[in-house]
Design a protein around this motif. Sequence first.
Motif, PDB file in Angstrom:
ATOM      1  N   VAL A  57      -0.168  -5.020  -6.122  1.00  0.00           N
ATOM      2  CA  VAL A  57      -0.553  -4.932  -4.687  1.00  0.00           C
ATOM      3  C   VAL A  57       0.047  -5.179  -3.485  1.00  0.00           C
ATOM      4  O   VAL A  57      -0.255  -5.016  -2.275  1.00  0.00           O
ATOM      5  N   TYR A  58       1.110  -5.917  -3.754  1.00  0.00           N
ATOM      6  CA  TYR A  58       2.043  -6.004  -2.455  1.00  0.00           C
ATOM      7  C   TYR A  58       2.260  -4.351  -1.860  1.00  0.00           C
ATOM      8  O   TYR A  58       2.170  -4.227  -0.724  1.00  0.00           O
ATOM      9  N   GLY A  59       2.977  -3.781  -3.036  1.00  0.00           N
ATOM     10  CA  GLY A  59       2.996  -2.909  -2.769  1.00  0.00           C
ATOM     11  C   GLY A  59       2.132  -1.559  -1.902  1.00  0.00           C
ATOM     12  O   GLY A  59       1.983  -0.767  -1.076  1.00  0.00           O
ATOM     13  N   VAL A  60       0.525  -2.464  -2.471  1.00  0.00           N
ATOM     14  CA  VAL A  60      -0.390  -1.243  -2.220  1.00  0.00           C
ATOM     15  C   VAL A  60      -0.240  -2.189  -0.272  1.00  0.00           C
ATOM     16  O   VAL A  60      -1.049  -1.074   0.647  1.00  0.00           O
ATOM     17  N   PHE A  61      -0.376  -3.189  -0.124  1.00  0.00           N
ATOM     18  CA  PHE A  61      -0.071  -2.991   1.319  1.00  0.00           C
ATOM     19  C   PHE A  61       0.932  -2.600   2.088  1.00  0.00           C
ATOM     20  O   PHE A  61       0.775  -2.487   3.464  1.00  0.00           O
ATOM     21  N   LEU A  62       2.399  -2.992   1.469  1.00  0.00           N
ATOM     22  CA  LEU A  62       3.498  -1.851   2.382  1.00  0.00           C
ATOM     23  C   LEU A  62       2.534  -0.779   2.848  1.00  0.00           C
ATOM     24  O   LEU A  62       3.294  -0.114   3.539  1.00  0.00           O
ATOM     25  N   LEU A 154       5.439  -4.734   8.860  1.00  0.00           N
ATOM     26  CA  LEU A 154       5.331  -6.512   8.354  1.00  0.00           C
ATOM     27  C   LEU A 154       4.842  -7.465   8.332  1.00  0.00           C
ATOM     28  O   LEU A 154       4.419  -7.896   7.767  1.00  0.00           O
ATOM     29  N   GLY A 155       3.886  -6.647  10.307  1.00  0.00           N
ATOM     30  CA  GLY A 155       2.977  -8.226  10.838  1.00  0.00           C
ATOM     31  C   GLY A 155       1.551  -7.716   9.473  1.00  0.00           C
ATOM     32  O   GLY A 155       1.567  -9.001   9.184  1.00  0.00           O
ATOM     33  N   LEU A 156       1.645  -6.383   9.428  1.00  0.00           N
ATOM     34  CA  LEU A 156      -0.277  -6.209   8.864  1.00  0.00           C
ATOM     35  C   LEU A 156       0.767  -6.466   7.244  1.00  0.00           C
ATOM     36  O   LEU A 156      -0.388  -7.032   6.891  1.00  0.00           O
ATOM     37  N   ALA A 157       1.034  -5.448   6.663  1.00  0.00           N
ATOM     38  CA  ALA A 157       1.834  -6.011   5.445  1.00  0.00           C
ATOM     39  C   ALA A 157       1.409  -7.904   4.993  1.00  0.00           C
ATOM     40  O   ALA A 157       1.516  -8.070   3.822  1.00  0.00           O
ATOM     41  N   GLY A 158       3.206  -8.030   5.567  1.00  0.00           N
ATOM     42  CA  GLY A 158       2.945  -9.673   5.396  1.00  0.00           C
ATOM     43  C   GLY A 158       1.608 -10.849   5.097  1.00  0.00           C
ATOM     44  O   GLY A 158       1.767 -11.758   4.713  1.00  0.00           O
ATOM     45  N   THR A 159       1.262 -10.334   6.389  1.00  0.00           N
ATOM     46  CA  THR A 159      -0.342 -11.144   7.050  1.00  0.00           C
ATOM     47  C   THR A 159      -1.190 -11.344   5.855  1.00  0.00           C
ATOM     48  O   THR A 159      -1.328 -12.283   4.533  1.00  0.00           O
ATOM     49  N   ALA A 160      -1.498 -10.094   5.068  1.00  0.00           N
ATOM     50  CA  ALA A 160      -2.401  -9.244   4.356  1.00  0.00           C
ATOM     51  C   ALA A 160      -1.518 -10.135   2.990  1.00  0.00           C
ATOM     52  O   ALA A 160      -2.662 -10.398   1.497  1.00  0.00           O
ATOM     53  N   ALA A 161      -0.302  -9.837   2.549  1.00  0.00           N
ATOM     54  CA  ALA A 161      -0.008 -10.452   1.554  1.00  0.00           C
ATOM     55  C   ALA A 161       0.029 -11.993   1.433  1.00  0.00           C
ATOM     56  O   ALA A 161       0.032 -12.836  -0.122  1.00  0.00           O
ATOM     57  N   ALA A 162       0.799 -12.909   2.651  1.00  0.00           N
ATOM     58  CA  ALA A 162       0.859 -13.807   2.867  1.00  0.00           C
ATOM     59  C   ALA A 162      -0.713 -14.500   2.895  1.00  0.00           C
ATOM     60  O   ALA A 162      -0.700 -15.450   1.507  1.00  0.00           O
ATOM     61  N   TRP A 163      -1.635 -13.910   2.334  1.00  0.00           N
ATOM     62  CA  TRP A 163      -3.194 -14.614   2.071  1.00  0.00           C
ATOM     63  C   TRP A 163      -3.864 -14.038   0.371  1.00  0.00           C
ATOM     64  O   TRP A 163      -4.270 -15.144   0.451  1.00  0.00           O
ATOM     65  N   TYR A 164      -3.484 -13.339   0.194  1.00  0.00           N
ATOM     66  CA  TYR A 164      -3.374 -12.915  -1.234  1.00  0.00           C
ATOM     67  C   TYR A 164      -2.212 -13.651  -1.360  1.00  0.00           C
ATOM     68  O   TYR A 164      -3.387 -14.357  -3.464  1.00  0.00           O
ATOM     69  N   ARG A 165      -1.181 -14.259  -1.368  1.00  0.00           N
ATOM     70  CA  ARG A 165      -0.571 -15.611  -2.632  1.00  0.00           C
ATOM     71  C   ARG A 165      -1.266 -17.057  -2.266  1.00  0.00           C
ATOM     72  O   ARG A 165      -1.571 -17.004  -3.131  1.00  0.00           O
ATOM     73  N   VAL A 166      -1.875 -17.415  -1.026  1.00  0.00           N
ATOM     74  CA  VAL A 166      -2.139 -18.314  -0.836  1.00  0.00           C
ATOM     75  C   VAL A 166      -3.284 -18.719  -1.308  1.00  0.00           C
ATOM     76  O   VAL A 166      -3.998 -19.719  -2.378  1.00  0.00           O
TER      77      VAL A 166
END
Length: 625
Positions: A57-62, A154-166
């Motif tokens: 999932v993180y890879g797709v976001f990046l 990183l702002g786009l991918a990191g925001t998506a990853a953070a919401w996914y994680r939480v």
Amino acid sequence: MTPAEPRGDSTPDADASGGPLSVMVDEPPVTARDAETVAPAARRRWRWTPRRLDLAVYGVFLLAALWVTSGIWADPAGRVAALYSSDPAQVQFFLAHSVRVVLHGEFPFFTDQFNYPDGVNLMANTAILALGIPMVPVTLLFGPAVSFVTLVTLGLAGTAAAWYRVLSRHLVRHRLAAAVAGWFCGFSPAMLSHANWHPNIISQFLLPFIVWRVLVLTRSTRPVRDGALLALLVTAQAFVNEEILLFTALACGVFLVAVVVQQRERWAAAWRPLGAGLAVCAALAGALLAYPLWVQFAGPMAYHGLSDTVRDYGNDIAAFFTPGSPTLGGNERANANLAPNYSEENAFFGWSLSLLAVGIVVWLRRDVVVRALAATGLFFAVLSLGERVSWWDRDLVTGPWEVLVKLPLLDAVVPTRFGLITTVVVGVLLALAVKRAAALRVVERRTMRTLTAAGLVFALLPIAPMPLRVTTRPAVPKFINADRWREYVGPDQTLVSVPVPAMGNTDPMRWAASTDLAFKIPGGYFLAPRNGVTGDPGRFGGRPSGIGELLAEVEATGRTPKLDERQRRRFLDELRHWRAAIVVLPLNEQNAEPLRRTVEQLAGPARQELDVWLWDVRTLTSQSA
């Protein structure tokens, strides 16, 4: 995301491992066995373990973030988002300032490297220290232009990853549902719009954790510890973007009120730990931020309230039903009058997603969380309309923001950005819908999976992210890159560009950033009090400049004015005020010849040095002169 019922356990860390939202919707904890429901034969060939699922999932976001920013990555120094390039130049200047803070111990909250000699209050200008300081190695090795596009990616991918994680671990606790919500929260039309110029706004990767920790406080058995953790997150976010932090606080408050109004008995269990934790958070974060906030609101060049040009920024109602410009179904011409500009498309869900969101609320209307989310999203959608509510660019009525904008702190908010809160609400609604569809009885599961997939494609395909449109920008002059300016400019002198740096001419800020701010410049693009009087309302730029306005007009019209002796003395006084050492005009500047003839009336004949016209004005601006 609500205050939950008191739990039967009393273990100290149970509040962190459970999930306030998941408890609210009676979701059993997800186990590793649930995440590995694969056929036995397939498991022998390849195991989709929870860790591998997360990494995928993180890879797709990046990859999606790289796709969106691919046009800029092709040439970070020579390309910028189309239509407007001032904000990227400002951010690059701030990134270079972070280098000076780390390497030279420069004061982080104020600088006179631009708008010299008055300087700029950086705390009041979103200097992104929490982003710029970690990026110092990249800025030093590759330059601020590369750091800028790295932050956007990183702002786009990191925001998506953070919401996914939480969402997957604590709030919804369903990986597919969390992935859908993370995708939308990271790559919504609003995020894509701000990705053009505002890495500070799209860097929202701390916000899911702030929301989670607030909700944990409603059921915490260790409110002091949890309040301290929240304070650290709040402090870090304050140095990314204070406006987004304020939005998060307001959204959490409205959501919790919406829950308590529906189920008042929850307040009895939640108010003690919540109150204690927030008190600890306020005390610790207040102590950590006390001095920076003093500089921001009472320090030199502090201002109170935003410029009138942005105070009235609001969404058109039709903006909620139209795809965003940087999306598959978007159309810049159709969106021209529905948003303040192309970096402020803070709604633009499209008809299909808007209908789906309403349908989810109707379908899950018995759920307290869904009703609270709907109320929160609607409340901030209304506020985002601004002072005048309009439909397809036609004013209808006065909006509630007309009154609220007069309140403290809210006078520094851009109202259209309240749509970012509605965006997150829609993302969480999507997650709840996917989770509910997956939990239906076996007989209905196949049909519901098909309908859910079709609904998501129908809603999200029109607003699928596309690469940002880019345009070329002038290269930094060789005169700057070759350090030829060092022969003329001293530590307390300025390099004055033609035209003078301003909101519409930020290229000299990039010149300075490329040298790690080794020389000072007058003017620039920033927020400051009107006429340079600390405490006055804000405006873009410093004190009005006669020579700056004159040269901007010459560049725009191509007409060379005839200056009299009075004008010449006035403009020379400005050069003395700036302590100008040299005046520089790039050979490839628009209307370079009329500009050269105009400056020659002030400072005498120019000489060409590398790729610029140069005037050495030290004899004209010295104290003896």
